[in-house]
Design a protein around this motif. Structure first.
Motif, PDB file in Angstrom:
ATOM      1  N   LEU A  57      39.719  33.058  79.785  1.00  0.00           N
ATOM      2  CA  LEU A  57      38.634  32.083  79.630  1.00  0.00           C
ATOM      3  C   LEU A  57      37.691  32.584  78.537  1.00  0.00           C
ATOM      4  O   LEU A  57      37.172  33.707  78.642  1.00  0.00           O
ATOM      5  N   GLU A  58      37.493  31.790  77.504  1.00  0.00           N
ATOM      6  CA  GLU A  58      36.630  32.196  76.393  1.00  0.00           C
ATOM      7  C   GLU A  58      35.493  31.190  76.250  1.00  0.00           C
ATOM      8  O   GLU A  58      35.721  29.988  76.209  1.00  0.00           O
ATOM      9  N   LYS A  59      34.284  31.712  76.132  1.00  0.00           N
ATOM     10  CA  LYS A  59      33.123  30.795  76.110  1.00  0.00           C
ATOM     11  C   LYS A  59      33.028  29.991  74.810  1.00  0.00           C
ATOM     12  O   LYS A  59      32.581  28.848  74.817  1.00  0.00           O
ATOM     13  N   PHE A  60      33.462  30.577  73.685  1.00  0.00           N
ATOM     14  CA  PHE A  60      33.352  29.840  72.420  1.00  0.00           C
ATOM     15  C   PHE A  60      34.385  28.712  72.361  1.00  0.00           C
ATOM     16  O   PHE A  60      35.408  28.773  73.044  1.00  0.00           O
ATOM     17  N   HIS A  61      34.120  27.718  71.507  1.00  0.00           N
ATOM     18  CA  HIS A  61      35.043  26.583  71.455  1.00  0.00           C
ATOM     19  C   HIS A  61      36.227  26.843  70.518  1.00  0.00           C
ATOM     20  O   HIS A  61      37.172  26.076  70.479  1.00  0.00           O
ATOM     21  N   ALA A  62      36.173  27.949  69.761  1.00  0.00           N
ATOM     22  CA  ALA A  62      37.259  28.275  68.830  1.00  0.00           C
ATOM     23  C   ALA A  62      37.220  29.783  68.594  1.00  0.00           C
ATOM     24  O   ALA A  62      36.205  30.428  68.876  1.00  0.00           O
ATOM     25  N   PRO A  63      38.314  30.348  68.033  1.00  0.00           N
ATOM     26  CA  PRO A  63      38.308  31.793  67.779  1.00  0.00           C
ATOM     27  C   PRO A  63      37.153  32.180  66.871  1.00  0.00           C
ATOM     28  O   PRO A  63      36.827  31.458  65.931  1.00  0.00           O
ATOM     29  N   ALA A  64      36.542  33.319  67.167  1.00  0.00           N
ATOM     30  CA  ALA A  64      35.423  33.778  66.327  1.00  0.00           C
ATOM     31  C   ALA A  64      35.512  35.288  66.191  1.00  0.00           C
ATOM     32  O   ALA A  64      35.550  35.980  67.199  1.00  0.00           O
ATOM     33  N   GLU A  65      35.617  35.788  64.993  1.00  0.00           N
ATOM     34  CA  GLU A  65      35.498  37.234  64.773  1.00  0.00           C
ATOM     35  C   GLU A  65      34.575  37.480  63.598  1.00  0.00           C
ATOM     36  O   GLU A  65      34.434  36.655  62.701  1.00  0.00           O
ATOM     37  N   VAL A  66      33.956  38.632  63.639  1.00  0.00           N
ATOM     38  CA  VAL A  66      32.981  39.019  62.637  1.00  0.00           C
ATOM     39  C   VAL A  66      33.672  39.250  61.289  1.00  0.00           C
ATOM     40  O   VAL A  66      34.787  39.766  61.243  1.00  0.00           O
ATOM     41  N   GLY A  67      33.005  38.889  60.183  1.00  0.00           N
ATOM     42  CA  GLY A  67      33.563  39.147  58.850  1.00  0.00           C
ATOM     43  C   GLY A  67      33.356  40.582  58.451  1.00  0.00           C
ATOM     44  O   GLY A  67      32.527  40.889  57.594  1.00  0.00           O
ATOM     45  N   ALA A  68      34.075  41.481  59.079  1.00  0.00           N
ATOM     46  CA  ALA A  68      33.888  42.917  58.818  1.00  0.00           C
ATOM     47  C   ALA A  68      35.173  43.642  59.191  1.00  0.00           C
ATOM     48  O   ALA A  68      36.100  43.033  59.715  1.00  0.00           O
ATOM     49  N   GLY A  69      35.194  44.947  58.941  1.00  0.00           N
ATOM     50  CA  GLY A  69      36.403  45.725  59.208  1.00  0.00           C
ATOM     51  C   GLY A  69      36.342  46.479  60.520  1.00  0.00           C
ATOM     52  O   GLY A  69      35.307  46.533  61.185  1.00  0.00           O
ATOM     53  N   ILE A  70      37.489  47.055  60.865  1.00  0.00           N
ATOM     54  CA  ILE A  70      37.552  47.929  62.043  1.00  0.00           C
ATOM     55  C   ILE A  70      38.569  49.036  61.752  1.00  0.00           C
ATOM     56  O   ILE A  70      39.600  48.779  61.115  1.00  0.00           O
TER      57      ILE A  70
END
Ligand SMILES: Cc1cc2nc3c(=O)[nH]c(=O)nc-3n(C[C@H](O)[C@H](O)[C@H](O)COP(=O)(O)OP(=O)(O)OC[C@H]3O[C@@H](n4cnc5c(N)ncnc54)[C@H](O)[C@@H]3O)c2cc1C
Length: 395
Positions: free
Chosen positions: A31-44
């Motif tokens: 279950l994901e609260k956002f309505h669409a995938p969201a990731e930060v514009g950054a690296g890992i």
């Protein structure tokens, strides 16, 4: 159909958890609260300890297309610009730990995990479904969403980030603490920066109450930059636009290459950094926590996401081995993971001090780092406990 496990949150931790559970034969509803995938514009950065698990999940070919594999991590003195020490990564990480040290854009990692999730018949991912509350009834967990839907499973995993709703219902210990550190993040085109920043390496610049990290992402097209500054107040909101006129004065006494790099960046986003002291308990009954929900930590060891991925494998393994008694499986998982994640979290806090020293303490730190050059294997050995851990061997 009733899934075996409900996971709240489709971040790196929640998605990895669903894939690890699938590998052990379980069905999952995310279950994901956002309505669409969201990731930060950054690296890992992904140490070998995380890469083992991603590889075991079959993600290596896809990740290898987008990830970069730095040759070394170089530590610089922010003020003088002198290279103090370096930790060689290629070929040492592979030789020592049987997996590489990778750096990747977070959106690429998230998309790779998500594609595997979406291709699985054992995992369902529902957006716009924020968990609101849960109850435990007759050996099941019943989850209610903010929209009023109800779902039921044997186990609930709260992978809903550092402000976890699940955590508040289980532990009720309030929000995480602001650490007095703020991260400024951006990505820039790599062909637009000075040659030294185009090298295949992670750079870590240490300064007075600030540090700077950079490494290539997006198949080498972009340079990820993170500038950390100490600040008494957190910026308003999560991931807000940063005004570079606030950032640049904090670096104007730094060595020219570092300052010039920061001057070149037109847009920044800021993150106030929060953490918690390690908690001895993460769950109760058939409910547990994973990733930042369980152990939000400073990113100064680049391991928060890796810990979520390790959690995922260990949790799935314990559930597999205790099918008839999920409560015992969850408590065993928590016992094992609180020890390791606690050590990682404390080491990240120690780095907050070490990275930001000034005066005599800075000089002593720099001398010690320079001395380590005489024994190149020293830094590698220092982190064997971290990168040499293979969760696949644990359960
Ligand atoms: C500046 C910075 C640099 C970092 N660098 C690194 C690094 O190099 N290497 C590394 O390993 N880690 C790094 N980290 C840490 C890493 O980003 C996190 O530890 C990791 O993203 C945590 O993943 P998660 O899935 O646990 O939580 P999150 O990514 O926060 O995901 C939680 C998900 O839950 C959803 N959610 C929230 N509430 C609900 C709800 N009620 N119901 C349903 N869904 C909900 C959210 O929308 C989100 O999708 C860094 C962090 C920062 C800030």
């Amino acid at each position: 159909m009733k899934p075996d496990v409900i996971i709240a949150g489709a971040g790196i931790g929640g998605l990895a958890c669903a894939l690890c559970l699938e590998k052990q034969g379980f069905t999952t509803l995310i279950l994901e609260k956002f309505h669409a995938p969201a990731e930060v514009g950054a690296g890992i950065q992904l140490g070998p300890n995380a890469f083992h698990i991603l590889k075991h999940l079959g993600l290596e070919p896809e990740l290898t297309k987008q990830a970069q594999f730095p040759e070394k991590i170089v530590m610089y003195d922010g003020k003088s610009g002198a290279a103090l020490a370096h930790m060689p990564l290629i070929p040492h990480m592979q030789q020592r730990h049987n997996a590489p040290y990778a750096v990747i854009h977070r959106a690429d990692l998230h998309k790779t995990l998500r594609s595997q999730v979406e291709n699985s018949s054992r995992i369902e991912l529902k957006y716009s479904s924020a968990l609101d509350a849960f109850t435990e009834e007759d050996g099941n967990v019943v989850v209610k969403t903010v929209g009023g839907e109800e779902f039921c499973a044997r186990v609930l995993v709260g992978a809903d980030g550092s402000r976890s709703t699940v955590r508040q219902q289980v532990l009720g210990d309030g929000p995480p603490q602001f650490t007095g550190q703020v991260a400024w993040r951006t990505v820039v085109r790599r062909d637009r920066v000075a040659e030294m920043f185009q090298a295949q390496q992670t750079g870590l610049w240490l300064g007075h109450r600030a540090h700077l990290v950079h490494y290539p992402v997006s198949s080498g097209q972009l340079l990820n930059i993170v500038a950390i500054i100490e600040s008494p107040d957190p910026p308003h909101g999560w991931s807000t636009c940063g005004n570079r006129d606030e950032l640049l004065p904090r670096f104007e006494n730094w060595a020219k290459p570092a300052y010039t790099l920061l001057q070149q960046v037109p847009e920044w986003r800021t993150w106030a950094l929060y953490d918690r002291s390690p908690a001895p308990v993460w769950g109760s009954g058939q409910v547990t926590l994973l990733g930042d929900a369980a152990h939000p930590m400073l990113p100064f060891l680049a391991q928060g996401g890796a810990m979520a991925i390790e959690d995922a494998w260990i949790l799935a393994g314990f559930l597999k081995n205790n099918l008839g008694n999920p409560q015992a499986a969850l408590r065993a998982y928590e016992t094992l993971r609180t020890t390791r994640t606690g050590r990682v979290s404390e080491t990240a806090r120690d780095n907050a001090t070490l990275f930001h020293l000034s005066g005599h303490q800075r000089l002593l730190r720099n001398m010690a780092m320079k001395a380590s050059r005489a024994a190149p294997g020293l830094l590698l050995r220092k982190y064997d406990w971290l990168y040499g851990y293979n969760a696949l061997d644990e359960v």
